[in-house]
Design a protein around this motif. Structure first.
Motif, mmCIF file in Angstrom:
data_model
loop_
_atom_site.group_PDB
_atom_site.id
_atom_site.type_symbol
_atom_site.label_atom_id
_atom_site.label_comp_id
_atom_site.label_asym_id
_atom_site.label_seq_id
_atom_site.Cartn_x
_atom_site.Cartn_y
_atom_site.Cartn_z
ATOM 1 N N THR A 1 0.814 -1.219 0.000
ATOM 2 C CA THR A 1 0.000 0.000 0.000
ATOM 3 C C THR A 1 0.848 1.270 0.000
ATOM 4 N N LEU B 1 -1.193 -1.230 -4.590
ATOM 5 C CA LEU B 1 -2.382 -0.402 -4.410
ATOM 6 C C LEU B 1 -1.966 0.848 -3.631
ATOM 7 N N PRO C 1 -8.290 4.650 -4.799
ATOM 8 C CA PRO C 1 -8.215 3.654 -5.883
ATOM 9 C C PRO C 1 -9.562 3.514 -6.582
ATOM 10 N N GLU D 1 -9.458 -1.005 -10.023
ATOM 11 C CA GLU D 1 -8.207 -1.405 -9.365
ATOM 12 C C GLU D 1 -8.484 -2.365 -8.211
ATOM 13 N N ILE D 2 -9.504 -2.052 -7.432
ATOM 14 C CA ILE D 2 -9.840 -2.902 -6.288
ATOM 15 C C ILE D 2 -10.315 -4.269 -6.766
ATOM 16 N N GLU D 3 -11.148 -4.273 -7.809
ATOM 17 C CA GLU D 3 -11.663 -5.544 -8.331
ATOM 18 C C GLU D 3 -10.537 -6.401 -8.887
ATOM 19 N N PHE E 1 -8.902 -8.073 -5.804
ATOM 20 C CA PHE E 1 -9.684 -8.930 -4.914
ATOM 21 C C PHE E 1 -10.686 -9.842 -5.623
ATOM 22 N N HIS F 1 -7.372 -13.894 -3.309
ATOM 23 C CA HIS F 1 -7.114 -12.715 -2.479
ATOM 24 C C HIS F 1 -5.653 -12.647 -2.058
ATOM 25 N N PHE G 1 -7.072 2.882 4.047
ATOM 26 C CA PHE G 1 -7.504 1.569 3.551
ATOM 27 C C PHE G 1 -8.852 1.177 4.159
ATOM 28 N N GLU H 1 -15.171 -0.304 0.012
ATOM 29 C CA GLU H 1 -14.863 -1.430 -0.874
ATOM 30 C C GLU H 1 -13.656 -2.223 -0.373
ATOM 31 N N LEU H 2 -12.700 -1.518 0.219
ATOM 32 C CA LEU H 2 -11.515 -2.193 0.738
ATOM 33 C C LEU H 2 -11.809 -2.867 2.075
ATOM 34 N N ALA I 1 -13.478 -6.033 1.588
ATOM 35 C CA ALA I 1 -12.645 -7.037 0.912
ATOM 36 C C ALA I 1 -11.782 -7.825 1.890
#
Length: 235
Positions: free
Chosen positions: A6, A29, A155, A159-161, A164, A168, A183, A188-189, A192
């Motif tokens: 990160t 990320l 992000p 990017e997240i998709e 994850f 993972h 984070f 969304e994070l 996840a």
């Protein structure tokens, strides 16, 4: 092991190579990016003459943009947190560099032992007050020049998709409290990282770990020393 990094993109380059050399699969990320103010650094150097202190390699990167204007200041003693930052300072041309192996409090103790006189602290924002607080306790006179700002980076959903949606990450590296807060502030994070999942949350220090939600504390491991070599040794 799939390891999520990160850190800001420029700092993550060396980290990703180290992870590959260790046989891991790095995933990037970035959640912060630096905004440099080299003019503020130059002005502070021009109006002071004693030792310089930095608690992050980001300050050294700010100085690197000064080019020849930095040359008159390279003989000044420089105090740094961590040997990695110290090496970057030496690479820039500083000839008298000392480093602490701990955090800002340890650096203040080192400064006090060397009795450098007035100190110029090239700082970023936001930052912990550990170094400055301990300097005050020790009676050390210092000035602060804020020469960079770590700005949040949001992000994108894509990017997240991408990170994850498949297998993972098995571990997430957190280098600063602000990044950890960023984070887990993003829905969304946060979603996840399930509370009953096995993702390891590896934190550079106790201060960083304090930003991890209570329900995930059982997944946290804190680096034995606040440096990247120690953090990566946890993998």
């Amino acid at each position: 092991m799939r390891v999520l990094v990160t850190r800001p993109a420029h700092s993550a380059t060396r980290t990703t190579q180290r992870l590959r050399d260790m046989g891991h699969e790095p995933l990037l990320l970035p959640l912060r990016q630096p905004l440099h103010d080299s003019a503020a650094a130059l002005a502070a150097l021009a109006t002071t003459s004693d030792a310089v202190a930095v608690t992050s390699a980001e300050a050294i990167r700010v100085l690197s943009a000064l080019g020849e204007k930095l040359r008159p200041h390279l003989a000044r003693p420089l105090f740094a947190v961590g040997e990695t930052t110290a090496e970057e300072a030496r690479g820039l041309g500083f000839r008298s560099v000392a480093s602490s192996q701990g955090n800002g409090r340890d650096l203040a103790e080192l400064v006090a032992a060397e009795k450098p006189g007035t100190l110029l602290y090239l700082a970023g924002t936001p930052r912990a007050e550990t170094f400055e607080g301990r300097l005050r306790e020790l009676g050390i006179h210092f000035s602060v020049a804020e020469c960079y700002r770590m700005q949040p980076v949001a992000p994108s959903p894509a990017e997240i998709e991408a990170i994850f949606s498949g297998p993972h990450p098995q571990a997430i590296l957190f280098y600063s409290r602000q990044t950890a807060e960023d984070f887990f502030r993003a829905p969304e994070l946060r979603s996840a990282v399930p509370e009953h999942g096995g993702i390891r949350l590896l934190c550079l220090s106790e201060a960083v770990a304090q930003a991890i939600p209570a329900a995930l504390k059982k997944n946290v491991t804190i680096s034995p020393m606040p440096d990247e070599k120690s953090l990566l040794s946890l993998l």
